[in-house]
Design an enzyme around this catalytic site. Structure first.
Site, PDB file in Angstrom:
ATOM      1  N   ARG A 215       0.862  -1.189   0.000  1.00  0.00           N
ATOM      2  CA  ARG A 215       0.000   0.000   0.000  1.00  0.00           C
ATOM      3  C   ARG A 215       0.895   1.235   0.000  1.00  0.00           C
ATOM      4  NH1 ARG A 215      -5.444  -2.079   2.307  1.00  0.00           N
ATOM      5  NH2 ARG A 215      -5.267  -4.137   1.370  1.00  0.00           N
ATOM      6  N   GLU A 217       0.293   4.173   0.654  1.00  0.00           N
ATOM      7  CA  GLU A 217      -0.318   5.265   1.415  1.00  0.00           C
ATOM      8  C   GLU A 217       0.731   5.908   2.313  1.00  0.00           C
ATOM      9  OE1 GLU A 217      -3.131   2.766   3.267  1.00  0.00           O
ATOM     10  OE2 GLU A 217      -4.268   2.455   1.417  1.00  0.00           O
ATOM     11  N   ARG A 223      -0.247   1.325  13.224  1.00  0.00           N
ATOM     12  CA  ARG A 223      -0.865   0.090  12.742  1.00  0.00           C
ATOM     13  C   ARG A 223      -0.857  -0.050  11.219  1.00  0.00           C
ATOM     14  NH1 ARG A 223      -6.332   1.910  11.838  1.00  0.00           N
ATOM     15  NH2 ARG A 223      -6.366   4.013  12.654  1.00  0.00           N
ATOM     16  N   HIS A 224      -0.157   0.854  10.551  1.00  0.00           N
ATOM     17  CA  HIS A 224      -0.038   0.760   9.092  1.00  0.00           C
ATOM     18  C   HIS A 224       1.423   0.659   8.685  1.00  0.00           C
ATOM     19  CE1 HIS A 224      -4.044   2.780   9.252  1.00  0.00           C
ATOM     20  NE2 HIS A 224      -4.270   1.985   8.215  1.00  0.00           N
ATOM     21  N   GLU A 357      -8.928  -2.411  13.671  1.00  0.00           N
ATOM     22  CA  GLU A 357      -9.464  -3.375  12.716  1.00  0.00           C
ATOM     23  C   GLU A 357      -8.444  -4.489  12.455  1.00  0.00           C
ATOM     24  OE1 GLU A 357     -10.792  -1.720   8.852  1.00  0.00           O
ATOM     25  OE2 GLU A 357      -9.887  -3.484   7.929  1.00  0.00           O
ATOM     26  N   SER A 360     -11.140  -7.393   7.075  1.00  0.00           N
ATOM     27  CA  SER A 360     -12.338  -6.985   6.354  1.00  0.00           C
ATOM     28  C   SER A 360     -12.766  -8.129   5.466  1.00  0.00           C
ATOM     29  CB  SER A 360     -12.061  -5.759   5.474  1.00  0.00           C
ATOM     30  OG  SER A 360     -11.958  -4.608   6.257  1.00  0.00           O
ATOM     31  N   ARG A 408      -1.307  -7.336  12.604  1.00  0.00           N
ATOM     32  CA  ARG A 408      -2.303  -6.776  13.531  1.00  0.00           C
ATOM     33  C   ARG A 408      -2.832  -7.851  14.473  1.00  0.00           C
ATOM     34  NH1 ARG A 408      -5.911  -2.265  10.412  1.00  0.00           N
ATOM     35  NH2 ARG A 408      -4.174  -1.069   9.570  1.00  0.00           N
TER      36      ARG A 408
HETATM   37  P1  ATP Z   1      -7.432   0.399   7.764  1.00  0.00           P
HETATM   38  O1  ATP Z   1      -8.841   0.924   7.644  1.00  0.00           O
HETATM   39  O2  ATP Z   1      -7.079  -0.036   9.139  1.00  0.00           O
HETATM   40  O3  ATP Z   1      -6.406   1.287   7.145  1.00  0.00           O
HETATM   41  P2  ATP Z   1      -8.102  -1.144   5.467  1.00  0.00           P
HETATM   42  O4  ATP Z   1      -9.568  -1.236   5.672  1.00  0.00           O
HETATM   43  O5  ATP Z   1      -7.553  -0.137   4.512  1.00  0.00           O
HETATM   44  O6  ATP Z   1      -7.390  -0.954   6.887  1.00  0.00           O
HETATM   45  P3  ATP Z   1      -8.189  -3.658   4.110  1.00  0.00           P
HETATM   46  O7  ATP Z   1      -8.008  -3.211   2.708  1.00  0.00           O
HETATM   47  O8  ATP Z   1      -9.548  -3.963   4.614  1.00  0.00           O
HETATM   48  O9  ATP Z   1      -7.506  -2.571   5.059  1.00  0.00           O
HETATM   49  O10 ATP Z   1      -7.184  -4.879   4.357  1.00  0.00           O
HETATM   50  C1  ATP Z   1      -7.518  -6.042   5.113  1.00  0.00           C
HETATM   51  C2  ATP Z   1      -6.654  -6.141   6.366  1.00  0.00           C
HETATM   52  O11 ATP Z   1      -5.268  -6.062   6.028  1.00  0.00           O
HETATM   53  C3  ATP Z   1      -6.876  -5.013   7.342  1.00  0.00           C
HETATM   54  O12 ATP Z   1      -7.986  -5.247   8.170  1.00  0.00           O
HETATM   55  C4  ATP Z   1      -5.571  -5.014   8.117  1.00  0.00           C
HETATM   56  O13 ATP Z   1      -5.560  -6.031   9.112  1.00  0.00           O
HETATM   57  C5  ATP Z   1      -4.561  -5.387   7.052  1.00  0.00           C
HETATM   58  N1  ATP Z   1      -3.941  -4.171   6.504  1.00  0.00           N
HETATM   59  C6  ATP Z   1      -4.447  -3.395   5.528  1.00  0.00           C
HETATM   60  N2  ATP Z   1      -3.640  -2.362   5.269  1.00  0.00           N
HETATM   61  C7  ATP Z   1      -2.591  -2.493   6.103  1.00  0.00           C
HETATM   62  C8  ATP Z   1      -1.411  -1.731   6.321  1.00  0.00           C
HETATM   63  N3  ATP Z   1      -1.146  -0.633   5.595  1.00  0.00           N
HETATM   64  N4  ATP Z   1      -0.536  -2.153   7.266  1.00  0.00           N
HETATM   65  C9  ATP Z   1      -0.792  -3.259   7.981  1.00  0.00           C
HETATM   66  N5  ATP Z   1      -1.880  -4.024   7.821  1.00  0.00           N
HETATM   67  C10 ATP Z   1      -2.780  -3.653   6.900  1.00  0.00           C
HETATM   68 MN    MN Z   2     -10.765  -2.876   5.883  1.00  0.00          MN
END
Ligand code: ATP
Ligand code: MN
Length: 434
Positions: A215, A217, A223-224, A357, A360, A408
């Site tokens: 990602r 971002e 947590r990211h 979270e 998903s 996580r």
């Molecule tokens: P958040 O809202 O916490 O940024 P997300 O909804 O963007 O997460 P999803 O696309 O739903 O993330 O990805 C599924 C799972 O993968 C997330 O619930 C999380 O546990 C993990 N995850 C997603 N993005 C990241 C990240 N940048 N770093 C660590 N773990 C991640």
């Molecule tokens: Mn999500």
């Protein structure tokens, strides 16, 4: 000399008189003149090596007492029950060898007496991981993976790998890392979502994948990260309820497996692990909004994504794992199935730990025309998804699935403050090395 017969942790006073060979790091040295101690550390614990001049001989004794801390050493000797020694035994060596000497000074102190900055720790990660409490988290993470693989196989699933080098975004919008791929532009995949869904059309029926997601971002949170390991699952002929059950079962299994198999690591981390009870509570998005509105100063409208503050409030109020279900279709991805009778709500869910979270998931849209419509409604171009849409035109089973963030799961299980404590070589906005 055989390189190693035992780990420190395998030795106990009952082995009194046994000849053993240990190998590891010189954790500590203490010199009291005629007698000196070397504490050897390996991944299963510490062992006190009592250096006795008479047993070792003058030269070897002199060498052994001057070993620099963190050097790699091998020790052959006899176990002696000794009530005064840590864990009730000591090793009386007949041979001590330095296999690789450590330079002085060390980039950081792995004896845990000195707490140091995260950046310093990450810069010298190899040395940082020598600290038992840091290593313990990664050993537990490996056990979590083992338990999940077991669980998936028990549930009749097939492990798959999908490409990480891809031509298109999964969800548009989300930032991707571009890479050059011969004469084309390519990206690092943000999620195996589209590929695991295509495998449902392939008739693979129930798949899981454990692999990296990327990602781009620019978030800077605890947590990211920009590279993470995702545990992805997709199941045919299943709905959202079915895969929520599969997910809560997976989380509970990971906890109970760690509790049963990681005694030493939990002890090092000083944790009394509580296995979460299934089923987890299910709360709809609308109920969550109502709960949050009891809090002063909340200005959220139905349809807004839950902000961090609200998530925090819900977590504190609920105090254990829970599912957030029935989200507005407008804030979940196009592949999430809307309810037939109220299309503004969809069968998407999040698995929440009180702190954040974890996963998903959703029942997916499996009807080709509806999927095209949903892609368009999200302002995306169906042409860009042709490779994916094609898999929906020749028979696509109804299916559901989820993606769970490994780090996580581990960081919440072990009460780690920062996701960087659950990733060996984390990648974030500022860190690309080591
Ligand atoms: P958040 O809202 O916490 O940024 P997300 O909804 O963007 O997460 P999803 O696309 O739903 O993330 O990805 C599924 C799972 O993968 C997330 O619930 C999380 O546990 C993990 N995850 C997603 N993005 C990241 C990240 N940048 N770093 C660590 N773990 C991640
Ligand atoms: Mn999500």
């Amino acid at each position: 000399m055989i390189l190693r017969t035992h780990y420190s942790g395998d030795i106990a006073p009952e082995l009194d008189g046994k000849e053993v060979t240990l190998a590891g790091f010189a954790h500590e040295t203490r010199d009291l003149g005629g007698i000196a101690f070397l504490v050897l550390r390996d991944r299963k614990g510490l062992a006190q090596i009592t250096l006795v001049k008479k047993l070792l001989g003058k030269d070897a004794f002199k060498m052994a007492r001057s070993i620099s801390r963190e050097s790699v050493v091998q020790v052959k000797g006899t176990v002696k029950a000794e009530a005064k020694a840590p864990r009730g035994f000591e090793i009386l060596p007949t041979e001590v060898k330095v296999l690789s000497a450590a330079e002085v000074p060390l980039p950081l102190d792995p004896t845990e007496k000195v707490e140091c900055e995260l950046d310093t720790r990450l810069d010298a990660r190899f040395m940082d991981i020598r600290r038992p409490c840091v290593l313990a988290a990664f050993e537990i993470e490996s056990s979590v993976l083992q338990s999940l693989r077991d669980y998936f196989y028990i549930h009749g699933m097939t492990e798959v790998f999908t490409p990480k080098i891809v031509a298109a975004a999964t969800e548009g919008g989300t930032d991707l890392f571009p890479i050059s791929y011969f004469e084309k532009e390519a990206f690092l995949n943000q999620s195996p979502q589209l590929y695991k869904q295509m495998l449902m059309s392939a008739g693979m029926d129930r798949v899981f994948e454990i692999g990296p997601i990327f990602r781009a971002e620019e978030h800077d949170t605890r947590r990211h990260l920009n590279e993470a390991i995702s545990i992805d699952v997709e199941v045919s002929f299943a709905n959202d309820q079915d895969v929520m059950e599969l997910l809560e079962g997976a989380v509970a299994k990971a906890y109970s497996y760690v509790k049963e198999n990681c005694d030493y690591q939990l002890q090092v981390l000083n944790l009394d692990l509580q296995v979460p009870k299934v089923p987890f509570r299910r709360i709809t998005y609308t109920e969550a909004l109502e709960m949050a509105s009891e809090r002063a100063g909340v200005t959220m409208q139905w349809g807004d994504d839950l902000d961090t503050e609200t998530e925090k409030f819900l977590g504190e109020t609920i105090g254990e794992h829970y599912f957030l279900t029935d989200w507005p279709a407008s804030i979940k991805p196009y592949y999430t199935l809307p309810y037939e009778d109220r299309p503004e709500v969809c069968r998407g869910f999040d698995l929440m730990h009180p702190r954040m979270e974890l996963a998903s998931g959703a029942q997916r849209v499996h009807d080709h025309n509806l999927l095209v419509k949903r892609i368009e409604e999200k302002g995306l171009e169906p042409d860009g998804f042709e490779f994916y849409l094609k898999a929906f035109r020749y028979g696509m089973p109804p299916h559901a699935g989820w993606g769970l963030g490994l780090s996580r799961l581990v960081m919440t299980m072990l009460k780690l403050e920062n996701i960087r404590d659950a990733v060996i070589f984390p990648r974030d906005r500022r860190r690309l090395v080591p």
